[in-house]
Design a protein around this motif. Structure first.
Motif, PDB file in Angstrom:
ATOM      1  N   GLY A  83       4.275   5.510   7.243  1.00 38.70           N
ATOM      2  CA  GLY A  83       3.548   6.178   6.151  1.00 38.70           C
ATOM      3  C   GLY A  83       4.194   6.623   5.059  1.00 38.70           C
ATOM      4  O   GLY A  83       3.645   7.236   3.860  1.00 38.70           O
ATOM      5  N   ILE A  84       5.583   6.572   4.797  1.00 40.50           N
ATOM      6  CA  ILE A  84       6.154   6.747   3.595  1.00 40.50           C
ATOM      7  C   ILE A  84       6.276   5.851   2.564  1.00 40.50           C
ATOM      8  O   ILE A  84       7.332   5.146   2.467  1.00 40.50           O
ATOM      9  CB  ILE A  84       7.743   7.475   3.945  1.00 40.50           C
ATOM     10  CG1 ILE A  84       8.642   7.847   2.809  1.00 40.50           C
ATOM     11  CG2 ILE A  84       8.347   6.317   5.092  1.00 40.50           C
ATOM     12  CD1 ILE A  84       8.068   9.110   2.149  1.00 40.50           C
TER      13      ILE A  84
ATOM     14  N   GLU B 173       3.290   5.299  -2.528  1.00 44.58           N
ATOM     15  CA  GLU B 173       2.170   6.398  -2.959  1.00 44.58           C
ATOM     16  C   GLU B 173       2.792   8.055  -2.240  1.00 44.58           C
ATOM     17  O   GLU B 173       2.809   9.010  -3.095  1.00 44.58           O
ATOM     18  CB  GLU B 173       0.857   6.270  -2.360  1.00 44.58           C
ATOM     19  CG  GLU B 173       0.127   5.084  -3.224  1.00 44.58           C
ATOM     20  CD  GLU B 173      -1.129   4.898  -2.711  1.00 44.58           C
ATOM     21  OE1 GLU B 173      -1.690   5.880  -1.869  1.00 44.58           O
ATOM     22  OE2 GLU B 173      -1.920   4.009  -2.935  1.00 44.58           O
ATOM     23  N   THR B 174       3.161   7.977  -1.028  1.00 36.88           N
ATOM     24  CA  THR B 174       3.603   9.193  -0.417  1.00 36.88           C
ATOM     25  C   THR B 174       4.828   9.666  -1.259  1.00 36.88           C
ATOM     26  O   THR B 174       4.903  10.789  -1.336  1.00 36.88           O
ATOM     27  CB  THR B 174       3.934   8.791   0.999  1.00 36.88           C
ATOM     28  OG1 THR B 174       2.746   8.250   1.584  1.00 36.88           O
ATOM     29  CG2 THR B 174       4.276  10.227   1.713  1.00 36.88           C
TER      30      THR B 174
ATOM     31  N   ASP C  28       6.728  10.593  11.339  1.00 40.31           N
ATOM     32  CA  ASP C  28       6.395  11.532  10.236  1.00 40.31           C
ATOM     33  C   ASP C  28       7.535  11.807   9.274  1.00 40.31           C
ATOM     34  O   ASP C  28       8.280  12.671   9.447  1.00 40.31           O
ATOM     35  CB  ASP C  28       5.857  12.897  10.817  1.00 40.31           C
ATOM     36  CG  ASP C  28       6.806  13.408  11.900  1.00 40.31           C
ATOM     37  OD1 ASP C  28       7.649  12.628  12.534  1.00 40.31           O
ATOM     38  OD2 ASP C  28       6.742  14.556  12.042  1.00 40.31           O
TER      39      ASP C  28
ATOM     40  N   CYS D 170       7.758  12.838   6.418  1.00 41.36           N
ATOM     41  CA  CYS D 170       7.676  13.826   5.468  1.00 41.36           C
ATOM     42  C   CYS D 170       7.282  15.009   6.468  1.00 41.36           C
ATOM     43  O   CYS D 170       6.483  16.082   5.946  1.00 41.36           O
ATOM     44  CB  CYS D 170       6.364  13.830   4.675  1.00 41.36           C
ATOM     45  SG  CYS D 170       6.697  12.560   3.370  1.00 41.36           S
TER      46      CYS D 170
ATOM     47  N   SER E 227       2.926  16.486   0.689  1.00 47.45           N
ATOM     48  CA  SER E 227       3.751  15.273   1.319  1.00 47.45           C
ATOM     49  C   SER E 227       3.123  14.914   2.594  1.00 47.45           C
ATOM     50  O   SER E 227       2.998  13.907   3.058  1.00 47.45           O
ATOM     51  CB  SER E 227       5.181  15.514   1.108  1.00 47.45           C
ATOM     52  OG  SER E 227       5.626  15.756  -0.234  1.00 47.45           O
TER      53      SER E 227
ATOM     54  N   LYS F 246      -0.495  14.058   2.925  1.00 50.45           N
ATOM     55  CA  LYS F 246      -0.406  12.712   2.352  1.00 50.45           C
ATOM     56  C   LYS F 246      -0.189  11.507   3.341  1.00 50.45           C
ATOM     57  O   LYS F 246      -0.842  10.580   3.506  1.00 50.45           O
ATOM     58  CB  LYS F 246      -0.001  12.399   0.930  1.00 50.45           C
ATOM     59  CG  LYS F 246       0.434  11.091   0.396  1.00 50.45           C
ATOM     60  CD  LYS F 246      -1.067  10.238   0.184  1.00 50.45           C
ATOM     61  CE  LYS F 246      -0.971   8.942  -0.252  1.00 50.45           C
ATOM     62  NZ  LYS F 246      -2.159   8.086  -0.376  1.00 50.45           N
ATOM     63  N   GLU F 247       0.761  11.723   3.771  1.00 51.78           N
ATOM     64  CA  GLU F 247       1.523  10.842   4.983  1.00 51.78           C
ATOM     65  C   GLU F 247       0.512  10.819   6.174  1.00 51.78           C
ATOM     66  O   GLU F 247       0.267   9.767   6.504  1.00 51.78           O
ATOM     67  CB  GLU F 247       2.753  11.110   5.310  1.00 51.78           C
ATOM     68  CG  GLU F 247       3.430  10.349   6.234  1.00 51.78           C
ATOM     69  CD  GLU F 247       4.901  10.738   6.746  1.00 51.78           C
ATOM     70  OE1 GLU F 247       5.640   9.657   7.082  1.00 51.78           O
ATOM     71  OE2 GLU F 247       5.231  11.956   6.922  1.00 51.78           O
TER      72      GLU F 247
ATOM     73  N   THR G  18      -2.397   8.514   5.434  1.00 50.60           N
ATOM     74  CA  THR G  18      -1.878   7.119   5.399  1.00 50.60           C
ATOM     75  C   THR G  18      -1.740   6.422   6.891  1.00 50.60           C
ATOM     76  O   THR G  18      -2.208   5.552   7.298  1.00 50.60           O
ATOM     77  CB  THR G  18      -0.590   6.898   4.978  1.00 50.60           C
ATOM     78  OG1 THR G  18      -0.683   7.499   3.359  1.00 50.60           O
ATOM     79  CG2 THR G  18      -0.106   5.335   4.632  1.00 50.60           C
TER      80      THR G  18
END
Length: 436
Positions: A165-166, A169-170, A226, A228, A240, A243-244, A247
């Motif tokens: 997920g990072i 965009e993240t 995770d 973030c 952050s 957002k993650e 995703t």
């Protein structure tokens, strides 16, 4: 009928032997469990190559499970000591063990762990990459990072933390929204650094379909990491993190389309008033996928006692829908845990999980407490010790301080409320000053 994964079987109406075992443990009808697996609301991490596994389910309507982190590091690389911890964790009935080894050639320890463990095994392949290739992080290719995942899958790992997920965009959201403690996830920080050093997209995001190929082949459950997660209460529920999580919700749907089981990892450090909302946000954004949380640790000021700060948060998280708690030991933020640290962390986390199960109305949870209360009312010390979450400690405390009256303890003696109420209700004199 053939099937590739537990989810594939569940969608085809097949009740696997693993589902049968889990359903019996959870007091649930096998077909109901099968339906939850098909919907992605329950996972049964069970790599086809993990032959010693006693399967467990994680997710909606099931008891809250706990995970124990172990593994060697550069400063503490005694494999025998770590294997002693492994055996102790299994004896204490931890449902999962994560090998977080991050030094040297870790294959020897990982294979021994998988061979001996009845508990499900998790890893973070990113930790292993530098040692696996004996090369600095920036010089490892995207293909090679995917190769480490395949190696762990071949070895029999049941679930893997993959920080997909990072993505760029993240990362941009993170840079626009400064944090007090930046990125504290070890795997997340390594991926962020790899992206920055190579000026490329996160390979675990860009080549997610290749990861799904591996997971489908071996039936590895994805534990979407995770990166973030908040490392301080100041950073929780920030742009952050959310957002993650968005995703990860998108990636969850992609995994389910390939019949790959998924759970989502979550915070982290977080104040008490945010925990319930975070559990609901995850379930909403990630479509009901099981939630695996570290803590949450509810205050940042207690190094040496973070098994307590974590258990407080874990109980609230479990009560509000978290399905899987990663243990935290008194050594968190300070050192690699020793054997006693590990035991203290397991007990604290098991208490948190059970407290959450009572609140969620999980079958059998409250009955355990009622049995203990009955034993206390009857002053049945032997039964109390049998029911205790840690019989060894309860027995030791009783042995160290022996009362004059064996039906009491050294706190109240013959003024014991239970002793005296039993006697009065039976029509007897309570005889506080005299011999009975």
């Amino acid at each position: 009928m053939n099937y590739t994964t537990q989810m594939d079987a569940a969608k085809k109406g097949i009740i696997t032997k693993e589902m049968e075992v889990v359903a019996k443990k959870e007091r649930m009808e096998p077909d109901k469990l099968r339906q939850l697996v098909a919907e992605g609301k329950v996972v049964i991490p069970a790599n086809k190559n993990h032959k010693s596994l006693n399967p467990e389910g994680i997710g909606q309507g099931l008891t809250t499970k706990i995970n124990v982190n172990l593994g060697i590091s550069k400063d503490c690389n005694d494999i025998d000591k770590e294997l002693e911890k492994v055996q102790s964790a299994i004896d204490m009935k931890a449902e999962a063990i994560m090998d977080l080894s991050c030094f040297g050639k870790t294959e020897t320890f990982r294979r021994k762990l998988i061979d001996m463990s009845t508990a499900m095994i998790g890893t973070v392949p990113m930790y292993d990459a530098v040692g696996f290739y004996d090369r600095e992080l920036r010089n490892i290719t995207a293909e090679e990072l995917i190769g480490v995942i395949e190696k762990h899958a071949e070895d029999g790992v049941d679930f893997m933390t993959i920080h997909s997920g990072i993505n760029q965009e993240t990362a941009a959201v993170f840079r626009r929204n400064p944090r007090l403690t930046n990125i504290v996830s070890r795997g997340g920080s390594l991926i962020y650094a790899w992206m920055a050093l190579n000026e490329k997209e996160n390979p675990f995001y860009e080549f997610f379909d290749k990861i799904l190929d591996i997971c489908e082949k071996y039936d590895v459950t994805l534990s979407l990491g995770d990166a973030c997660r908040p490392g301080s209460i100041a950073d929780s529920t920030d742009p952050s993190q959310i957002k993650e999580l968005m995703t990860l919700g998108e990636l969850t749907k992609r995994a389910w389309e390939r019949n790959v089981q998924v759970m989502i990892e979550g915070p982290g450090h977080m104040s008490l008033d945010e925990i319930a909302a975070n559990m609901k946000i995850e379930k909403k954004l990630c479509h009901g996928a099981p939630f695996y949380v570290l803590g949450p640790i509810v205050t940042d000021i207690a190094p040496g006692y973070d098994h307590i700060t974590s258990a407080i948060g874990g109980a609230i998280a479990s009560a509000n829908g978290a399905d899987f708690l990663c243990y935290v030991t008194p050594a968190e933020h300070l050192r690699l845990p020793n054997l006693q640290d590990m035991k203290d962390g397991i007990i604290a986390t098991k208490i948190a999980a059970h407290a959450g199960d009572i609140a969620k109305g999980i079958p059998g949870a409250r009955e355990w407490d009622n049995e203990m209360s009955q034993a206390r009312r009857d002053l049945n010390w032997k039964r109390m010790f049998e029911l205790a979450i840690n019989p060894e400690k309860a027995t030791e405390y009783r042995r160290e301080s022996t009362p004059e009256d064996p039906n009491t303890c050294t706190m109240c003696g013959k003024m014991c409320a239970i002793r005296n109420m039993n006697k009065v209700l039976e029509g007897k004199d309570i005889n506080i000053l005299r011999e009975d």
